[in-house]
Design a protein around this motif. Structure first.
Motif, PDB file in Angstrom:
ATOM      1  N   ASN A 168      -8.922   9.594  -3.023  1.00  0.00           N
ATOM      2  CA  ASN A 168      -7.975  10.676  -2.782  1.00  0.00           C
ATOM      3  C   ASN A 168      -6.573  10.081  -2.730  1.00  0.00           C
ATOM      4  O   ASN A 168      -6.042   9.773  -1.668  1.00  0.00           O
ATOM      5  N   LEU A 169      -5.975   9.910  -3.911  1.00  0.00           N
ATOM      6  CA  LEU A 169      -4.700   9.207  -4.013  1.00  0.00           C
ATOM      7  C   LEU A 169      -3.516  10.149  -3.863  1.00  0.00           C
ATOM      8  O   LEU A 169      -3.544  11.285  -4.321  1.00  0.00           O
ATOM      9  N   SER A 170      -2.471   9.635  -3.225  1.00  0.00           N
ATOM     10  CA  SER A 170      -1.223  10.366  -3.053  1.00  0.00           C
ATOM     11  C   SER A 170      -0.075   9.487  -3.527  1.00  0.00           C
ATOM     12  O   SER A 170      -0.243   8.284  -3.742  1.00  0.00           O
ATOM     13  N   ASP A 171       1.097  10.092  -3.679  1.00  0.00           N
ATOM     14  CA  ASP A 171       2.272   9.324  -4.068  1.00  0.00           C
ATOM     15  C   ASP A 171       2.517   8.192  -3.076  1.00  0.00           C
ATOM     16  O   ASP A 171       2.341   8.365  -1.865  1.00  0.00           O
ATOM     17  N   ASP A 172       2.920   7.038  -3.599  1.00  0.00           N
ATOM     18  CA  ASP A 172       3.261   5.840  -2.810  1.00  0.00           C
ATOM     19  C   ASP A 172       2.036   5.100  -2.280  1.00  0.00           C
ATOM     20  O   ASP A 172       2.192   4.116  -1.550  1.00  0.00           O
ATOM     21  N   ASP A 173       0.807   5.553  -2.611  1.00  0.00           N
ATOM     22  CA  ASP A 173      -0.389   4.815  -2.211  1.00  0.00           C
ATOM     23  C   ASP A 173      -0.527   3.552  -3.071  1.00  0.00           C
ATOM     24  O   ASP A 173       0.131   3.398  -4.109  1.00  0.00           O
ATOM     25  N   PHE A 174      -1.410   2.657  -2.621  1.00  0.00           N
ATOM     26  CA  PHE A 174      -1.694   1.422  -3.346  1.00  0.00           C
ATOM     27  C   PHE A 174      -3.199   1.326  -3.623  1.00  0.00           C
ATOM     28  O   PHE A 174      -4.009   1.784  -2.827  1.00  0.00           O
ATOM     29  N   LEU A 175      -3.537   0.717  -4.756  1.00  0.00           N
ATOM     30  CA  LEU A 175      -4.923   0.352  -5.056  1.00  0.00           C
ATOM     31  C   LEU A 175      -4.948  -1.147  -5.365  1.00  0.00           C
ATOM     32  O   LEU A 175      -4.219  -1.618  -6.254  1.00  0.00           O
ATOM     33  N   GLY A 229     -11.701  -7.562 -10.096  1.00  0.00           N
ATOM     34  CA  GLY A 229     -13.023  -7.383 -10.687  1.00  0.00           C
ATOM     35  C   GLY A 229     -13.487  -5.951 -10.487  1.00  0.00           C
ATOM     36  O   GLY A 229     -12.778  -5.009 -10.819  1.00  0.00           O
ATOM     37  N   ASP A 230     -14.672  -5.785  -9.910  1.00  0.00           N
ATOM     38  CA  ASP A 230     -15.194  -4.436  -9.657  1.00  0.00           C
ATOM     39  C   ASP A 230     -14.950  -3.985  -8.220  1.00  0.00           C
ATOM     40  O   ASP A 230     -15.478  -2.951  -7.801  1.00  0.00           O
ATOM     41  N   ARG A 231     -14.183  -4.743  -7.478  1.00  0.00           N
ATOM     42  CA  ARG A 231     -13.884  -4.377  -6.093  1.00  0.00           C
ATOM     43  C   ARG A 231     -12.517  -3.703  -6.018  1.00  0.00           C
ATOM     44  O   ARG A 231     -11.512  -4.248  -6.506  1.00  0.00           O
ATOM     45  N   VAL A 232     -12.499  -2.528  -5.408  1.00  0.00           N
ATOM     46  CA  VAL A 232     -11.276  -1.727  -5.324  1.00  0.00           C
ATOM     47  C   VAL A 232     -11.107  -1.237  -3.889  1.00  0.00           C
ATOM     48  O   VAL A 232     -12.067  -0.771  -3.263  1.00  0.00           O
ATOM     49  N   LYS A 233      -9.879  -1.334  -3.370  1.00  0.00           N
ATOM     50  CA  LYS A 233      -9.587  -0.809  -2.036  1.00  0.00           C
ATOM     51  C   LYS A 233      -8.292  -0.004  -2.090  1.00  0.00           C
ATOM     52  O   LYS A 233      -7.313  -0.418  -2.705  1.00  0.00           O
ATOM     53  N   ARG A 234      -8.331   1.131  -1.441  1.00  0.00           N
ATOM     54  CA  ARG A 234      -7.156   2.008  -1.377  1.00  0.00           C
ATOM     55  C   ARG A 234      -6.387   1.742  -0.092  1.00  0.00           C
ATOM     56  O   ARG A 234      -6.963   1.650   0.983  1.00  0.00           O
ATOM     57  N   LEU A 235      -5.075   1.634  -0.217  1.00  0.00           N
ATOM     58  CA  LEU A 235      -4.191   1.460   0.933  1.00  0.00           C
ATOM     59  C   LEU A 235      -3.244   2.650   0.995  1.00  0.00           C
ATOM     60  O   LEU A 235      -2.336   2.776   0.168  1.00  0.00           O
ATOM     61  N   PRO A 236      -3.431   3.556   1.963  1.00  0.00           N
ATOM     62  CA  PRO A 236      -2.555   4.732   2.056  1.00  0.00           C
ATOM     63  C   PRO A 236      -1.126   4.344   2.404  1.00  0.00           C
ATOM     64  O   PRO A 236      -0.883   3.432   3.204  1.00  0.00           O
ATOM     65  N   ALA A 237      -0.184   5.059   1.835  1.00  0.00           N
ATOM     66  CA  ALA A 237       1.230   4.801   2.110  1.00  0.00           C
ATOM     67  C   ALA A 237       1.574   5.059   3.573  1.00  0.00           C
ATOM     68  O   ALA A 237       2.504   4.459   4.120  1.00  0.00           O
ATOM     69  N   SER A 238       0.808   5.941   4.211  1.00  0.00           N
ATOM     70  CA  SER A 238       1.098   6.306   5.604  1.00  0.00           C
ATOM     71  C   SER A 238       0.931   5.142   6.571  1.00  0.00           C
ATOM     72  O   SER A 238       1.390   5.208   7.713  1.00  0.00           O
ATOM     73  N   LEU A 239       0.267   4.065   6.120  1.00  0.00           N
ATOM     74  CA  LEU A 239       0.043   2.919   7.004  1.00  0.00           C
ATOM     75  C   LEU A 239       1.188   1.911   6.982  1.00  0.00           C
ATOM     76  O   LEU A 239       1.190   0.957   7.767  1.00  0.00           O
ATOM     77  N   MET A 240       2.162   2.108   6.087  1.00  0.00           N
ATOM     78  CA  MET A 240       3.232   1.116   5.939  1.00  0.00           C
ATOM     79  C   MET A 240       4.116   1.022   7.183  1.00  0.00           C
ATOM     80  O   MET A 240       4.587  -0.045   7.560  1.00  0.00           O
ATOM     81  N   TYR A 241       4.372   2.151   7.802  1.00  0.00           N
ATOM     82  CA  TYR A 241       5.244   2.188   8.978  1.00  0.00           C
ATOM     83  C   TYR A 241       4.550   2.955  10.101  1.00  0.00           C
ATOM     84  O   TYR A 241       3.737   3.852   9.861  1.00  0.00           O
ATOM     85  N   THR A 242       4.886   2.607  11.323  1.00  0.00           N
ATOM     86  CA  THR A 242       4.501   3.419  12.474  1.00  0.00           C
ATOM     87  C   THR A 242       5.768   3.717  13.255  1.00  0.00           C
ATOM     88  O   THR A 242       6.629   2.835  13.426  1.00  0.00           O
TER      89      THR A 242
END
Length: 500
Positions: A133-140, A144-157
Motif C-alpha cells: 500500500n504505497l503512498s507518495d514519499d514512501d520508500f521500497l 534480490g527477491d527481498r523487498v521492504k516498504r518504509l512509510p514516509a510517516s516514519l521519517m519524523y516524529t
C-alpha cells in the motif's frame, strides 16, 4: 608650536585615512573571496554541516556499515516515490534531502527517485500485484527477491503543543530516517524477514481465506506460513508470532507442550477465539491463556440496544476501543482513540474474556483493548458448562492483552472473533478499527524493523509568545532599539576619530 600641532594633526589624519582605506580593502576582499567560494561550493554541491547535532551528517555506525557493503559489492535498490528536486528546497525536508544525498554517495545505496504519477511503469515494476500500500514519499528497499516498504510517516516524529491562543504548534521534531535506512538495508541484505505462523489442524480459518490479511502483513514487512504441530517437532525458531485463528477443536496435549515450550522462550501468541456452538471444552487453550492470567467464557455477546448495532448487519455491534491504562508503559490503542479517528468501532458476535487471578498475576501486565457497553448481553453458547447463565448490565471484554515477565516478556493478545481478519469480514467497513488494532498488536508483539541503535536527531522549533501590546512594544524596543543604539555609538566614535 602651531606648526608642530599642524604636523601632528596631519599625521593623525593621514594615519586614519590609511586605516579606513585598509578596512575598505579588507571588506572588499572578503566579499570578493566569499561570493566566488559560495558559487564554487554550490556548483560542486559541497556543504558543511554546522548543526550542533550533525543533522545532515551520517553517523560512524552508518558510514562503517556502508563502507563494508561497498567493499563486498552489495547493492540495494532504494526506490523513493518522489523526485529529489521536489524536496530540495523544502525547509522541513532538508534533513531528509541531505541524508539521501549522503547515502547515495555510496555505491551500495542505489537511489531511484521517481514520480509515480508520471512514471507508472516503475510503480508497476516494484509493486506488480499491488501487495504494498504505497503512498507518495514512501520508500521500497529491494535486494534480490527481498523487498521492504518504509512509510514516509516514519521519517519524523513531532512533539505537538498549543500556543497561548490554543492553536496547535510544533514544539520540536526528531529526524529518524538514518536508523530506518541503515536498518532496512541490513534487513533486506541479511534476509531478516520475520515470519508469522498460523496454526492448523483444528478447523481454524485457513490462510487461503485471509488473503487481504496476508497482503497487510507483507505491507508491514512480515511473512506468513501455516504450521501443523501434529507433524512439526516444535514451533519453528523463526516464528515471531503464532496465530490461532478460530479453532473449532482443542489442542492436543502434545501440541500444547510444544506451544508452551515456545512461550517459555519468549514466543508470542495471538488467539482469535470466536463463539462455538459445539459442546467443545478447550482444556488446553484454557490452560494456555490462564498462564497469562486471562480466561475466556463459553458465550456469545450481542448488543440489545438497537442504536448500537448496524441496521444492515445486526450482528455488527458497536463497542469501545479502550485507552491505555495510565500506569502502563504499553499503549496499543493511542491512534484509535485519538480525536483524528472518527470511525465507530464494531465487532461481530464475540466471545468474552476476563482476568484470571493466577499465581503469577503480579508478574503479568494485563489490560483491556475492546469492551462493550453495559447494554450488551452475554448468553451461554457451546461448551460443557453444567449450569450456564446469561450476564448483562456489565462491560464485556472482547479483546485483551497480557505480558508475562517470567517468560522473557512473552505476549498474548486475544480477540473474541476471527471475522475481523477474514476476507469476508475485512470486506465490510464495520471492522476497520478492530483490524487495525490486530495489526498494531502484531507490530507491538514483534517489531519487524532492525534497530541499528542510531539516535534520532532533534530539531528544535523556537517560538515566542506575546501576551499584550505593551509586551510587544517592549520586545520591539529591545530587538530594534538596542542594536540601533550600538550602531549609533559606533558612528559617533568613528566621526570623532575621523576629526581627531
Amino acid at each position: 608650536m602651531i606648526g608642530g600641532n599642524t604636523m601632528k594633526t596631519t599625521s593623525v589624519n593621514s594615519k586614519n585615512k590609511r586605516y579606513t582605506a585598509l578596512a575598505w580593502i579588507l571588506a572588499i576582499l572578503v566579499i570578493a573571496v566569499a561570493i566566488p567560494l559560495n558559487l564554487i561550493f554550490d556548483r560542486m554541491n559541497v556543504n558543511f554541516d554546522m548543526t550542533p547535532n550533525s543533522m545532515y551528517t551520517l553517523t560512524k555506525t552508518t558510514q562503517d556499515y556502508l563502507n563494508e557493503l561497498d567493499a563486498r559489492g552489495e547493492v540495494v535498490d532504494v526506490y523513493f516515490l518522489e523526485k529529489m528536486e521536489t524536496i530540495e528546497n523544502e525547509l522541513e525536508l532538508l534533513a531528509l534531502y541531505r541524508t539521501l544525498l549522503a547515502y547515495d554517495e555510496h555505491p551500495c545505496f542505489n537511489l531511484i527517485d521517481f514520480d509515480p504519477d508520471t512514471d507508472p511503469e516503475t510503480l508497476r515494476k516494484i509493486n506488480p500485484d499491488n501487495s504494498f500500500n504505497l503512498s507518495d514519499d514512501d520508500f521500497l528497499f529491494v535486494h534480490g527477491d527481498r523487498v521492504k516498504r518504509l512509510p514516509a510517516s516514519l521519517m519524523y516524529t513531532y512533539d505537538m503543543g498549543k500556543d497561548s491562543e490554543g492553536n496547535q504548534i510544533v514544539r520540536d521534531a526528531e529526524f529518524r530516517a538514518e536508523n530506518y535506512f541503515t536498518g532496512y538495508m541490513k534487513s533486506v541484505i541479511d534476509g531478516e524477514l520475520p515470519t508469522v505462523y498460523f496454526l492448523t489442524g483444528h478447523d481454524e480459518v485457513p490462510l487461503s481465506k485471509m488473503s487481504k490479511l496476508q497482503a497487510n502483513l507483507k505491507n508491514y514487512n512480515y511473512g506468513a506460513q501455516e504450521l501443523n504441530l501434529t507433524t512439526a517437532d516444535a514451533v519453528p525458531e523463526d516464528c515471531c508470532i503464532l496465530i490461532i485463528a478460530d479453532p473449532k477443536y482443542d489442542l492436543t496435549d502434545a501440541e500444547y507442550e510444544k506451544v508452551y515450550a515456545y512461550t517459555q522462550l519468549g514466543g508470542n501468541i495471538s488467539l482469535l477465539l470466536g463463539p462455538n456452538q459445539n459442546e467443545v471444552a478447550y482444556k488446553n487453550l484454557e490452560a494456555l491463556t490462564a498462564g497469562y492470567c486471562i480466561g475466556f467464557n463459553y458465550d456469545r455477546v450481542s448488543e440489545t440496544d438497537p442504536n448500537r448495532h448496524s441496521h444492515e448487519e445486526t450482528y455488527a455491534m458497536m463497542c469501545d476501543i479502550m485507552p491505555a491504562n495510565p500506569e502502563s508503559e504499553e499503549d496499543l490503542t493511542a491512534e484509535l482513540v485519538s480525536e483524528e479517528n472518527s470511525l465507530p468501532t464494531y465487532m461481530p458476535y464475540s466471545r468474552s474474556f476476563y482476568e484470571n487471578f493466577g499465581s503469577n498475576y503480579t508478574a503479568c501486565s494485563i489490560d483491556t483493548l475492546i469492551q462493550t457497553a453495559t447494554t450488551a448481553i452475554s448468553e451461554p453458547y457451546g461448551g460443557k458448562d453444567l449450569d450456564p447463565v446469561s450476564k448483562e448490565g456489565i462491560n464485556h471484554k472482547l479483546s485483551m492483552y497480557s505480558i508475562d515477565t517470567l517468560r522473557n516478556n512473552s505476549k498474548l493478545v486475544v480477540f473474541g472473533s476471527a471475522d475481523i481478519i477474514t476476507d469476508e469480514g475485512t470486506g465490510a467497513a464495520y471492522y476497520i478499527n478492530p483490524l487495525q488494532l490486530f495489526l498494531t498488536s502484531i507490530t507491538w508483539m514483534y517489531n519487524s524493523d532492525v534497530d541499528m541503535n542510531i539516535s534520532n536527531k532533534k530539531r528544535t522549533y523556537d517560538s515566542l509568545d506575546v501576551n499584550s501590546d505593551k509586551e510587544a512594544t517592549m520586545l520591539m524596543s529591545i530587538f530594534i532599539g538596542i542594536p540601533a543604539i550600538v550602531a549609533l555609538a559606533g558612528v559617533v566614535v568613528w566621526l570623532r576619530r575621523r576629526d581627531a
